[in-house]
Design an enzyme around this catalytic site. Structure first.
Site, PDB file in Angstrom:
ATOM      1  N   ASN A  12       0.709  -1.241  -0.219  1.00  0.00           N
ATOM      2  CA  ASN A  12      -0.125  -0.044   0.076  1.00  0.00           C
ATOM      3  C   ASN A  12       0.972   1.322   0.122  1.00  0.00           C
ATOM      4  O   ASN A  12       1.489   1.426   1.100  1.00  0.00           O
ATOM      5  CB  ASN A  12      -0.963  -0.028   1.435  1.00  0.00           C
ATOM      6  CG  ASN A  12      -1.620   1.065   1.234  1.00  0.00           C
ATOM      7  OD1 ASN A  12      -1.944   2.066   0.590  1.00  0.00           O
ATOM      8  ND2 ASN A  12      -2.335   1.265   2.742  1.00  0.00           N
ATOM      9  N   LYS A  14       0.209   4.306  -0.199  1.00  0.00           N
ATOM     10  CA  LYS A  14      -0.511   5.342   0.464  1.00  0.00           C
ATOM     11  C   LYS A  14      -0.292   6.569  -0.630  1.00  0.00           C
ATOM     12  O   LYS A  14      -0.195   6.506  -1.811  1.00  0.00           O
ATOM     13  CB  LYS A  14       0.107   5.480   1.720  1.00  0.00           C
ATOM     14  CG  LYS A  14      -0.121   4.425   2.583  1.00  0.00           C
ATOM     15  CD  LYS A  14      -0.082   4.654   4.054  1.00  0.00           C
ATOM     16  CE  LYS A  14      -0.204   3.181   4.716  1.00  0.00           C
ATOM     17  NZ  LYS A  14      -0.150   3.475   6.366  1.00  0.00           N
ATOM     18  N   HIS A 102      -9.452   1.421   5.114  1.00  0.00           N
ATOM     19  CA  HIS A 102      -8.252   1.524   6.021  1.00  0.00           C
ATOM     20  C   HIS A 102      -8.280   2.201   7.071  1.00  0.00           C
ATOM     21  O   HIS A 102      -9.145   3.380   7.016  1.00  0.00           O
ATOM     22  CB  HIS A 102      -7.117   1.841   4.932  1.00  0.00           C
ATOM     23  CG  HIS A 102      -5.913   2.007   5.457  1.00  0.00           C
ATOM     24  ND1 HIS A 102      -5.257   2.901   6.362  1.00  0.00           N
ATOM     25  CD2 HIS A 102      -4.835   1.053   5.347  1.00  0.00           C
ATOM     26  CE1 HIS A 102      -4.137   2.781   6.722  1.00  0.00           C
ATOM     27  NE2 HIS A 102      -3.698   1.560   6.244  1.00  0.00           N
ATOM     28  N   GLU A 104      -6.842   4.647   8.117  1.00  0.00           N
ATOM     29  CA  GLU A 104      -6.801   6.321   7.737  1.00  0.00           C
ATOM     30  C   GLU A 104      -8.123   6.802   7.041  1.00  0.00           C
ATOM     31  O   GLU A 104      -8.223   7.951   7.106  1.00  0.00           O
ATOM     32  CB  GLU A 104      -5.398   6.559   6.617  1.00  0.00           C
ATOM     33  CG  GLU A 104      -4.170   6.317   7.592  1.00  0.00           C
ATOM     34  CD  GLU A 104      -3.117   5.696   7.025  1.00  0.00           C
ATOM     35  OE1 GLU A 104      -2.930   5.747   5.527  1.00  0.00           O
ATOM     36  OE2 GLU A 104      -2.091   5.050   7.511  1.00  0.00           O
ATOM     37  N   GLU A 174      -5.448  -5.057  10.865  1.00  0.00           N
ATOM     38  CA  GLU A 174      -4.456  -3.856  10.781  1.00  0.00           C
ATOM     39  C   GLU A 174      -4.616  -3.141  12.246  1.00  0.00           C
ATOM     40  O   GLU A 174      -5.487  -2.057  12.234  1.00  0.00           O
ATOM     41  CB  GLU A 174      -4.604  -3.044   9.811  1.00  0.00           C
ATOM     42  CG  GLU A 174      -4.271  -3.440   8.414  1.00  0.00           C
ATOM     43  CD  GLU A 174      -3.632  -2.458   7.259  1.00  0.00           C
ATOM     44  OE1 GLU A 174      -2.475  -2.851   7.045  1.00  0.00           O
ATOM     45  OE2 GLU A 174      -4.255  -1.561   7.184  1.00  0.00           O
ATOM     46  N   GLY A 180       2.383   2.281  10.819  1.00  0.00           N
ATOM     47  CA  GLY A 180       3.254   3.175  10.762  1.00  0.00           C
ATOM     48  C   GLY A 180       4.282   3.474  12.076  1.00  0.00           C
ATOM     49  O   GLY A 180       4.820   4.626  11.855  1.00  0.00           O
ATOM     50  N   SER A 220       3.257  -2.460  10.340  1.00  0.00           N
ATOM     51  CA  SER A 220       4.707  -2.382  10.244  1.00  0.00           C
ATOM     52  C   SER A 220       5.344  -3.828  10.155  1.00  0.00           C
ATOM     53  O   SER A 220       6.193  -4.463  10.775  1.00  0.00           O
ATOM     54  CB  SER A 220       5.130  -2.030  11.773  1.00  0.00           C
ATOM     55  OG  SER A 220       4.693  -0.763  12.143  1.00  0.00           O
TER      56      SER A 220
HETATM   57  P1  PGA Z   1       2.905   0.279   7.601  1.00  0.00           P
HETATM   58  O1  PGA Z   1       1.310   0.429   6.999  1.00  0.00           O
HETATM   59  O2  PGA Z   1       3.175  -0.913   7.001  1.00  0.00           O
HETATM   60  O3  PGA Z   1       3.515   1.306   7.477  1.00  0.00           O
HETATM   61  O4  PGA Z   1       2.721  -0.212   9.139  1.00  0.00           O
HETATM   62  C1  PGA Z   1       0.498  -0.791   6.661  1.00  0.00           C
HETATM   63  C2  PGA Z   1      -0.807  -0.133   6.413  1.00  0.00           C
HETATM   64  O5  PGA Z   1      -1.159   0.904   6.698  1.00  0.00           O
HETATM   65  O6  PGA Z   1      -1.448  -0.865   5.363  1.00  0.00           O
END
Ligand code: PGA
Length: 262
Positions: A12, A14, A102, A104, A174, A180, A220
């Site tokens: 992803n 983003k 997601h 976000e 998640e 992140g 992560s």
């Molecule tokens: P990350 O993001 O691997 O940077 O933690 C995962 C995601 O938000 O899908």
């Protein structure tokens, strides 16, 4: 150890990697990965980089199991929805998967369970594979509500889906506190959550369909922690943010998944 289904390793991006940088990254990933016949790979770039990623993939030998995904869409055919992109527009660009819900999108853009359910149904109806994301916050986990929160998100997100359609679904667990942050949930904790998701899928769609639905872990995931996560019984792949932006780290995760499948 041989897993019962193919891993899906999804990147992803983003709001990163503009179309001028996309080709280099895709070529680099494909070059570093080489042949990985036992893993499905998915790249979800920003909308504007989708055509470049598609062109890059079609010019690369051996990139047949790299699929193209989107990070969002709006569940209407067309019309006065300024700033939005439809599922049909994505299909036209060769997109096969779409990330829905997601954290976000839920928190920064206020997407609620009703809209997310509409998106899941709409994606299935237009032959896009929905990757429905669910996850608890740190606060919810601290209060011991994580299983309940995830069950609530799943029940609303999957409302109205027929059993025949359900096998096309992908679920991504998640935990919000691990996205992140560099803070990865320990494999046993993730497995426990994935098992609770699998059990709920069983209740909703029966054991056979539930067993065939891929449940990805996101938060992560990196080359140095993916092996122990992917070895768990109900972890069928990863949804990877940060580590998918560098060819070496993303390719390493894909290669580890391939080795685990042998
Ligand atoms: P990350 O993001 O691997 O940077 O933690 C995962 C995601 O938000 O899908």
């Amino acid at each position: 150890m041989s897993k019962r289904k193919r891993y899906l390793i999804a990147g992803n991006w983003k709001m990163n990697i503009s179309s001028s940088d996309a080709r280099e990254l895709v070529v680099d990933i494909a070059g570093k990965v080489g042949k990985v016949p036992k893993v499905d790979v998915l790249i979800c770039p920003p909308f504007t980089s989708i055509p470049e990623v598609k062109n890059s993939l079609s010019s690369l030998a051996g990139a047949e199991s790299i699929f193209l995904g989107a990070q969002n869409f709006y569940p209407e055919k067309n019309g006065a929805y300024t700033g939005e992109i439809s599922a049909i527009m994505l299909r036209e660009l060769g997109v096969s998967h779409v990330i829905i819900g997601h954290s976000e999108r839920r928190t920064l853009f206020g997407e609620d369970d009703g809209l997310l359910n509409k998106k899941v149904l709409y994606a299935l109806g237009t032959n896009l594979i929905p990757i429905l994301c669910v996850g608890e916050t740190f606060e919810q986990r601290k209060n011991g509500r994580e299983v309940q929160v995830i069950a609530g998100q799943l029940k609303s997100g999957l409302r109205g889906i027929f059993q025949t359609e359900a096998k096309k679904l992908v679920i991504a667990y998640e935990p919000v506190w691990a996205i992140g942050t560099g803070e990865t949930a320990v494999p046993e904790v993730v497995q426990k959550m994935h098992l609770s998701i699998r059990e709920l899928l069983r209740e909703l769609f029966g054991p056979k369909t539930a067993a065939s639905i891929k449940i990805l872990y996101g938060g992560s995931m990196k080359a140095d922690n993916c092996k122990s996560l992917l070895q768990e019984n109900d972890i069928d792949g990863g949804l990877i943010g940060g580590a998918s932006l560098q060819a070496t780290s993303f390719a390493d995760i894909i290669k580890i998944a391939n080795e685990l499948s042998e």
